[in-house]
Design an enzyme around this catalytic site. Sequence first.
Site, PDB file in Angstrom:
ATOM      1  N   TYR A  28      13.877 -22.999 -12.931  1.00  0.00           N
ATOM      2  CA  TYR A  28      14.044 -24.028 -11.895  1.00  0.00           C
ATOM      3  C   TYR A  28      14.525 -23.393 -10.590  1.00  0.00           C
ATOM      4  O   TYR A  28      13.951 -23.609  -9.517  1.00  0.00           O
ATOM      5  CB  TYR A  28      15.050 -25.087 -12.368  1.00  0.00           C
ATOM      6  CG  TYR A  28      15.529 -25.990 -11.259  1.00  0.00           C
ATOM      7  CD1 TYR A  28      14.705 -26.968 -10.738  1.00  0.00           C
ATOM      8  CD2 TYR A  28      16.808 -25.831 -10.710  1.00  0.00           C
ATOM      9  CE1 TYR A  28      15.130 -27.775  -9.696  1.00  0.00           C
ATOM     10  CE2 TYR A  28      17.241 -26.640  -9.673  1.00  0.00           C
ATOM     11  CZ  TYR A  28      16.400 -27.606  -9.172  1.00  0.00           C
ATOM     12  OH  TYR A  28      16.822 -28.396  -8.134  1.00  0.00           O
ATOM     13  N   LYS A  62      12.641 -22.893  -6.739  1.00  0.00           N
ATOM     14  CA  LYS A  62      13.189 -23.283  -5.429  1.00  0.00           C
ATOM     15  C   LYS A  62      13.219 -22.079  -4.498  1.00  0.00           C
ATOM     16  O   LYS A  62      12.914 -22.180  -3.313  1.00  0.00           O
ATOM     17  CB  LYS A  62      14.593 -23.882  -5.603  1.00  0.00           C
ATOM     18  CG  LYS A  62      14.613 -25.231  -6.304  1.00  0.00           C
ATOM     19  CD  LYS A  62      14.124 -26.357  -5.395  1.00  0.00           C
ATOM     20  CE  LYS A  62      14.114 -27.695  -6.094  1.00  0.00           C
ATOM     21  NZ  LYS A  62      13.628 -28.803  -5.265  1.00  0.00           N
ATOM     22  N   SER A 113      18.073 -25.866  -3.594  1.00  0.00           N
ATOM     23  CA  SER A 113      19.169 -26.040  -4.544  1.00  0.00           C
ATOM     24  C   SER A 113      20.066 -24.811  -4.566  1.00  0.00           C
ATOM     25  O   SER A 113      19.597 -23.684  -4.336  1.00  0.00           O
ATOM     26  CB  SER A 113      18.559 -26.241  -5.934  1.00  0.00           C
ATOM     27  OG  SER A 113      19.521 -26.037  -6.926  1.00  0.00           O
TER      28      SER A 113
END
Length: 306
Positions: free
Chosen positions: A141, A145, A117
């Site tokens: 988050y 990643k 991402s």
Amino acid sequence: MKTLLITGGAGYIGSHIGCLLAQHNYTVIVLDSLVYGQSFDYPWATFIYGDFGDEQILNSIFTQYKIDAVIHCAASIEVGESVKNPLAFYENNVAKTIKLLRVMLNHHVKTILFSSSCAVFGIPKVLPLTEHHSFDPISPYGMTKYMMESIIKDMHNAYGLSYVIFRFFNAAGAWPEEKLGEQHIPETHLIPLLLRAAYEHKSFTIFGDQKPTSDGTCIRDFVHVVDIAHAHRLALSYLEQGGTSDIFNLGTGSGISVKEMIAAVDRICKTSVQVAVADDRPGDPAVLVADSGHARKTLGWDFRHS
Ligand code: UDP
């Protein structure tokens, strides 16, 4: 014919990838625990209900099928939720991915395409974002990643794992002919929430209108989900032809603000969505726009949808 395991293949992005690859003669196995309330009823894949961190299920899949590559899409995805509940994100995204990679290694499965991402970059220092921009994720988050990318790169160095990592910007759109589209329960994403607000005459909440952008709302780079699926087809051919493991940003290079998206929905749906403004959502950078020149040059990828 090649056999692929897609974790999260019943999810929004994973299902579009699976459907397209099945049309290109890949045999597709979908592993999904249906946590976003979706179902899977498509003829183009063998569906296995289960968690991608469940070693027993993984062992039985890798024993039963000769998997040539794993496309790892399954993950917890809500940026705001990751700020509130980081441990769940590290457990689900990082710890379980380590288990998946361990089982792949044990079964000599040597190729992975990983869904990363633009959240790995944090707040952009230079726009548009190339692959070489510095990494400073501002949400758990994004950090998960970044950690998974690092683990995959280390496995490449240590064990010869081949990889292509795609950093998606904001996936958008659907594939109506295949009855594929975006649905999460609960839904947290901009476009489906806006369309629902238009359809059900409900109010839509903007998370922050005092950002350092021209209209004060966040700017994102929306890339069509079928174009993302095509990138995966190209990446598999690239690796099959001996291409070196690599990382690619996937976006269109154009940003759209939240207010511009609201205006577009109003125009297309011939409505006027009621709008409220709330505080910024924690973990949201003001602007994220991709430079996808590397994917264009190396994979021959380009977006076909605006
Ligand atoms: N957004 C918003 N209201 C919502 C959902 C999203 O203002 O109800 C904004 C969000 O703050 C971000 C953009 O829309 O700037 C895109 O958010 P989304 O959750 O769709 O994707 P993300 O950028 O988090 O991957």
